[in-house]
Design a protein around this motif. Structure first.
Motif, PDB file in Angstrom:
ATOM      1  N   VAL A   1       0.858  -1.190   0.000  1.00  0.00           N
ATOM      2  CA  VAL A   1       0.000   0.000   0.000  1.00  0.00           C
ATOM      3  C   VAL A   1       0.893   1.240   0.000  1.00  0.00           C
ATOM      4  O   VAL A   1       2.122   1.136  -0.025  1.00  0.00           O
ATOM      5  CB  VAL A   1      -0.956  -0.007   1.203  1.00  0.00           C
ATOM      6  CG1 VAL A   1      -1.915  -1.193   1.099  1.00  0.00           C
ATOM      7  CG2 VAL A   1      -0.192  -0.064   2.528  1.00  0.00           C
ATOM      8  N   ALA A   2       0.272   2.411   0.045  1.00  0.00           N
ATOM      9  CA  ALA A   2       1.000   3.662  -0.195  1.00  0.00           C
ATOM     10  C   ALA A   2       2.185   3.873   0.742  1.00  0.00           C
ATOM     11  O   ALA A   2       3.223   4.404   0.330  1.00  0.00           O
ATOM     12  CB  ALA A   2       0.030   4.833  -0.098  1.00  0.00           C
ATOM     13  N   ASP A   3       2.047   3.489   2.020  1.00  0.00           N
ATOM     14  CA  ASP A   3       3.137   3.747   2.963  1.00  0.00           C
ATOM     15  C   ASP A   3       4.084   2.552   3.109  1.00  0.00           C
ATOM     16  O   ASP A   3       4.888   2.507   4.041  1.00  0.00           O
ATOM     17  CB  ASP A   3       2.599   4.171   4.334  1.00  0.00           C
ATOM     18  CG  ASP A   3       1.766   3.084   5.005  1.00  0.00           C
ATOM     19  OD1 ASP A   3       1.360   2.128   4.310  1.00  0.00           O
ATOM     20  OD2 ASP A   3       1.538   3.184   6.222  1.00  0.00           O
ATOM     21  N   ASP A   4       4.013   1.607   2.195  1.00  0.00           N
ATOM     22  CA  ASP A   4       4.934   0.468   2.187  1.00  0.00           C
ATOM     23  C   ASP A   4       6.101   0.717   1.237  1.00  0.00           C
ATOM     24  O   ASP A   4       5.926   1.275   0.146  1.00  0.00           O
ATOM     25  CB  ASP A   4       4.229  -0.808   1.699  1.00  0.00           C
ATOM     26  CG  ASP A   4       3.305  -1.413   2.738  1.00  0.00           C
ATOM     27  OD1 ASP A   4       3.575  -1.254   3.939  1.00  0.00           O
ATOM     28  OD2 ASP A   4       2.316  -2.056   2.329  1.00  0.00           O
ATOM     29  N   LEU A   5       7.281   0.270   1.643  1.00  0.00           N
ATOM     30  CA  LEU A   5       8.406   0.108   0.744  1.00  0.00           C
ATOM     31  C   LEU A   5       8.713  -1.379   0.672  1.00  0.00           C
ATOM     32  O   LEU A   5       8.122  -2.179   1.394  1.00  0.00           O
ATOM     33  CB  LEU A   5       9.616   0.898   1.243  1.00  0.00           C
ATOM     34  CG  LEU A   5       9.444   2.420   1.329  1.00  0.00           C
ATOM     35  CD1 LEU A   5      10.702   3.067   1.904  1.00  0.00           C
ATOM     36  CD2 LEU A   5       9.123   3.017  -0.032  1.00  0.00           C
ATOM     37  N   ILE A   6       9.643  -1.740  -0.206  1.00  0.00           N
ATOM     38  CA  ILE A   6      10.020  -3.149  -0.373  1.00  0.00           C
ATOM     39  C   ILE A   6      11.439  -3.333   0.160  1.00  0.00           C
ATOM     40  O   ILE A   6      12.321  -2.505  -0.092  1.00  0.00           O
ATOM     41  CB  ILE A   6       9.971  -3.575  -1.856  1.00  0.00           C
ATOM     42  CG1 ILE A   6       8.616  -3.217  -2.477  1.00  0.00           C
ATOM     43  CG2 ILE A   6      10.256  -5.070  -1.987  1.00  0.00           C
ATOM     44  CD1 ILE A   6       7.434  -3.882  -1.828  1.00  0.00           C
ATOM     45  N   VAL A   7      11.649  -4.416   0.914  1.00  0.00           N
ATOM     46  CA  VAL A   7      12.992  -4.758   1.386  1.00  0.00           C
ATOM     47  C   VAL A   7      13.335  -6.145   0.859  1.00  0.00           C
ATOM     48  O   VAL A   7      12.510  -7.065   0.915  1.00  0.00           O
ATOM     49  CB  VAL A   7      13.097  -4.701   2.929  1.00  0.00           C
ATOM     50  CG1 VAL A   7      12.051  -5.551   3.619  1.00  0.00           C
ATOM     51  CG2 VAL A   7      14.493  -5.093   3.384  1.00  0.00           C
TER      52      VAL A   7
ATOM     53  N   ALA B   1      24.998 -14.887  -4.504  1.00  0.00           N
ATOM     54  CA  ALA B   1      25.419 -16.136  -5.164  1.00  0.00           C
ATOM     55  C   ALA B   1      25.904 -17.106  -4.086  1.00  0.00           C
ATOM     56  O   ALA B   1      26.025 -16.745  -2.915  1.00  0.00           O
ATOM     57  CB  ALA B   1      26.528 -15.883  -6.182  1.00  0.00           C
ATOM     58  N   ASN B   2      26.165 -18.323  -4.509  1.00  0.00           N
ATOM     59  CA  ASN B   2      26.740 -19.369  -3.632  1.00  0.00           C
ATOM     60  C   ASN B   2      25.927 -19.695  -2.372  1.00  0.00           C
ATOM     61  O   ASN B   2      26.497 -19.771  -1.273  1.00  0.00           O
ATOM     62  CB  ASN B   2      28.162 -18.978  -3.227  1.00  0.00           C
ATOM     63  CG  ASN B   2      29.105 -18.998  -4.398  1.00  0.00           C
ATOM     64  OD1 ASN B   2      29.255 -20.006  -5.067  1.00  0.00           O
ATOM     65  ND2 ASN B   2      29.745 -17.864  -4.659  1.00  0.00           N
ATOM     66  N   PRO B   3      24.635 -19.980  -2.478  1.00  0.00           N
ATOM     67  CA  PRO B   3      23.792 -19.893  -3.668  1.00  0.00           C
ATOM     68  C   PRO B   3      23.078 -18.541  -3.727  1.00  0.00           C
ATOM     69  O   PRO B   3      23.045 -17.799  -2.748  1.00  0.00           O
ATOM     70  CB  PRO B   3      22.788 -21.008  -3.422  1.00  0.00           C
ATOM     71  CG  PRO B   3      22.590 -20.977  -1.935  1.00  0.00           C
ATOM     72  CD  PRO B   3      23.937 -20.622  -1.348  1.00  0.00           C
ATOM     73  N   TYR B   4      22.453 -18.278  -4.891  1.00  0.00           N
ATOM     74  CA  TYR B   4      21.608 -17.089  -4.992  1.00  0.00           C
ATOM     75  C   TYR B   4      20.341 -17.326  -4.173  1.00  0.00           C
ATOM     76  O   TYR B   4      19.745 -18.406  -4.199  1.00  0.00           O
ATOM     77  CB  TYR B   4      21.222 -16.806  -6.447  1.00  0.00           C
ATOM     78  CG  TYR B   4      20.248 -15.651  -6.563  1.00  0.00           C
ATOM     79  CD1 TYR B   4      20.691 -14.341  -6.442  1.00  0.00           C
ATOM     80  CD2 TYR B   4      18.888 -15.887  -6.767  1.00  0.00           C
ATOM     81  CE1 TYR B   4      19.803 -13.274  -6.529  1.00  0.00           C
ATOM     82  CE2 TYR B   4      17.985 -14.832  -6.854  1.00  0.00           C
ATOM     83  CZ  TYR B   4      18.454 -13.528  -6.731  1.00  0.00           C
ATOM     84  OH  TYR B   4      17.568 -12.473  -6.808  1.00  0.00           O
ATOM     85  N   HIS B   5      19.939 -16.303  -3.431  1.00  0.00           N
ATOM     86  CA  HIS B   5      18.727 -16.396  -2.613  1.00  0.00           C
ATOM     87  C   HIS B   5      18.213 -14.981  -2.396  1.00  0.00           C
ATOM     88  O   HIS B   5      18.996 -14.086  -2.050  1.00  0.00           O
ATOM     89  CB  HIS B   5      19.043 -17.051  -1.265  1.00  0.00           C
ATOM     90  CG  HIS B   5      17.885 -17.094  -0.318  1.00  0.00           C
ATOM     91  ND1 HIS B   5      16.790 -17.920  -0.516  1.00  0.00           N
ATOM     92  CD2 HIS B   5      17.659 -16.423   0.841  1.00  0.00           C
ATOM     93  CE1 HIS B   5      15.931 -17.756   0.486  1.00  0.00           C
ATOM     94  NE2 HIS B   5      16.430 -16.858   1.322  1.00  0.00           N
ATOM     95  N   SER B   6      16.933 -14.741  -2.628  1.00  0.00           N
ATOM     96  CA  SER B   6      16.382 -13.413  -2.422  1.00  0.00           C
ATOM     97  C   SER B   6      14.979 -13.526  -1.850  1.00  0.00           C
ATOM     98  O   SER B   6      14.135 -14.262  -2.386  1.00  0.00           O
ATOM     99  CB  SER B   6      16.349 -12.627  -3.739  1.00  0.00           C
ATOM    100  OG  SER B   6      15.945 -11.296  -3.505  1.00  0.00           O
ATOM    101  N   PHE B   7      14.766 -12.804  -0.765  1.00  0.00           N
ATOM    102  CA  PHE B   7      13.469 -12.837  -0.090  1.00  0.00           C
ATOM    103  C   PHE B   7      12.933 -11.407  -0.002  1.00  0.00           C
ATOM    104  O   PHE B   7      13.480 -10.572   0.715  1.00  0.00           O
ATOM    105  CB  PHE B   7      13.613 -13.420   1.313  1.00  0.00           C
ATOM    106  CG  PHE B   7      12.322 -13.466   2.092  1.00  0.00           C
ATOM    107  CD1 PHE B   7      11.452 -14.536   1.950  1.00  0.00           C
ATOM    108  CD2 PHE B   7      11.986 -12.427   2.951  1.00  0.00           C
ATOM    109  CE1 PHE B   7      10.261 -14.567   2.661  1.00  0.00           C
ATOM    110  CE2 PHE B   7      10.791 -12.451   3.662  1.00  0.00           C
ATOM    111  CZ  PHE B   7       9.928 -13.535   3.512  1.00  0.00           C
ATOM    112  N   PRO B   8      11.852 -11.081  -0.745  1.00  0.00           N
ATOM    113  CA  PRO B   8      11.265  -9.742  -0.672  1.00  0.00           C
ATOM    114  C   PRO B   8      10.115  -9.698   0.341  1.00  0.00           C
ATOM    115  O   PRO B   8       9.360 -10.657   0.494  1.00  0.00           O
ATOM    116  CB  PRO B   8      10.738  -9.524  -2.092  1.00  0.00           C
ATOM    117  CG  PRO B   8      10.359 -10.908  -2.552  1.00  0.00           C
ATOM    118  CD  PRO B   8      11.286 -11.868  -1.857  1.00  0.00           C
ATOM    119  N   THR B   9       9.986  -8.566   1.011  1.00  0.00           N
ATOM    120  CA  THR B   9       8.849  -8.353   1.899  1.00  0.00           C
ATOM    121  C   THR B   9       8.595  -6.851   2.012  1.00  0.00           C
ATOM    122  O   THR B   9       9.347  -6.038   1.468  1.00  0.00           O
ATOM    123  CB  THR B   9       9.075  -8.985   3.281  1.00  0.00           C
ATOM    124  OG1 THR B   9       7.855  -8.955   4.030  1.00  0.00           O
ATOM    125  CG2 THR B   9      10.165  -8.255   4.052  1.00  0.00           C
TER     126      THR B   9
END
Length: 254
Positions: A157-163, A169-177
């Motif tokens: 929503v409007a007052d949210d940003l993404i982190v 790498a080794n291994p690649y891993h990405s967690f958005p919230t």
């Protein structure tokens, strides 16, 4: 009469000699006991472990001692004000403003106290708190407005940003919230070692676990600690149209 007197005198002398010998024995015994007591105390003090306080390194940003510039594009856009490191990027640029620790570190917990402000809508700008050895051994927090597609997936929503909590790498891993703007947060990355001597990385915000990942490497890879504000294409939809900033109150390693 003389015989009786002689016997009495001998008896008195004998009792006196016995008394002196007894006192000497008691004194010797007392001295031995005291010596044993001292020795036992010394031995116990040697065997009793002395607890050493946990080593905690804290940088309060009253100055930039033990830090160095790591800016990759543009001029170094940062300064210290009232014990807070303020970092920013300019509009219509691809500024990449960074500082890094002089020393390197391995297993332990790394923490950053960061203020997340309002950021330009759609701007490709990121507040970064991360660990870096090289491009394939890097662990990050990256905070920004986010691409519209990512915001829709997370129902932002409007007052949210993404982190993003990421291993590059080794291994690649990405967690958005999602993360709320205009608040202070404590971001932390803990690197523990498993029974194979590999790092297990845990990302937390305000002591709440976001994600955990076992890495393919261990303490042979040492990290410098980074603070940054960068204009990066992955975290927005267009070149920034505003000046974006982040505040760092302190950084800690323990």
């Amino acid at each position: 009469m003389t015989k009786n007197y002689y016997k009495a005198a001998c008896l008195a002398i004998g009792m006196l000699l016995f008394s002196c010998a007894s006192e000497d024995m008691m004194e010797e015994t007392s001295t031995q006991t005291a010596t044993v007591g001292i020795n036992n105390t010394l031995e116990m003090s040697k065997k009793t472990p002395i607890k050493t306080p946990v080593n905690i390194l804290t940088w309060d940003f009253n100055d930039l001692n033990e830090w160095e510039d790591a800016t990759q594009a543009g001029v170094p856009n940062y300064y210290i004000e009232n014990g807070i490191l303020r970092m920013f990027t300019n509009a219509n640029t691809w500024d990449r403003t960074k500082v890094k620790s002089v020393a390197t570190y391995t297993s332990g917990t790394y923490s950053w106290r960061v203020y997340v402000p309002t950021m330009g809508v759609g701007d490709c700008a990121s507040i970064g708190a991360f660990l870096y050895n090289d491009d394939t051994h890097e662990l990050d927090f990256e905070i920004g407005y986010g691409k519209e597609s990512a915001r829709q997936e997370l129902n932002a929503v409007a007052d949210d940003l993404i982190v993003y909590a990421t291993s590059q790498a080794n291994p690649y891993h990405s967690f958005p919230t999602k993360i709320k703007r205009e608040q202070w947060y404590t971001l932390s990355i803990t690197l523990a070692l498993n029974n194979k001597k590999k790092y297990v990385a845990t990302w937390k915000i305000d002591n709440r676990i976001l994600t955990t990942k076992t890495l393919t490497y261990g303490t042979q890879k040492k990290f410098k600690i980074f603070c940054s504000v960068e204009n990066l294409s992955f975290i927005g939809d267009h070149i920034p149209t505003t000046q974006n900033y982040g505040l760092f109150d302190w950084v800690e390693f323990k």
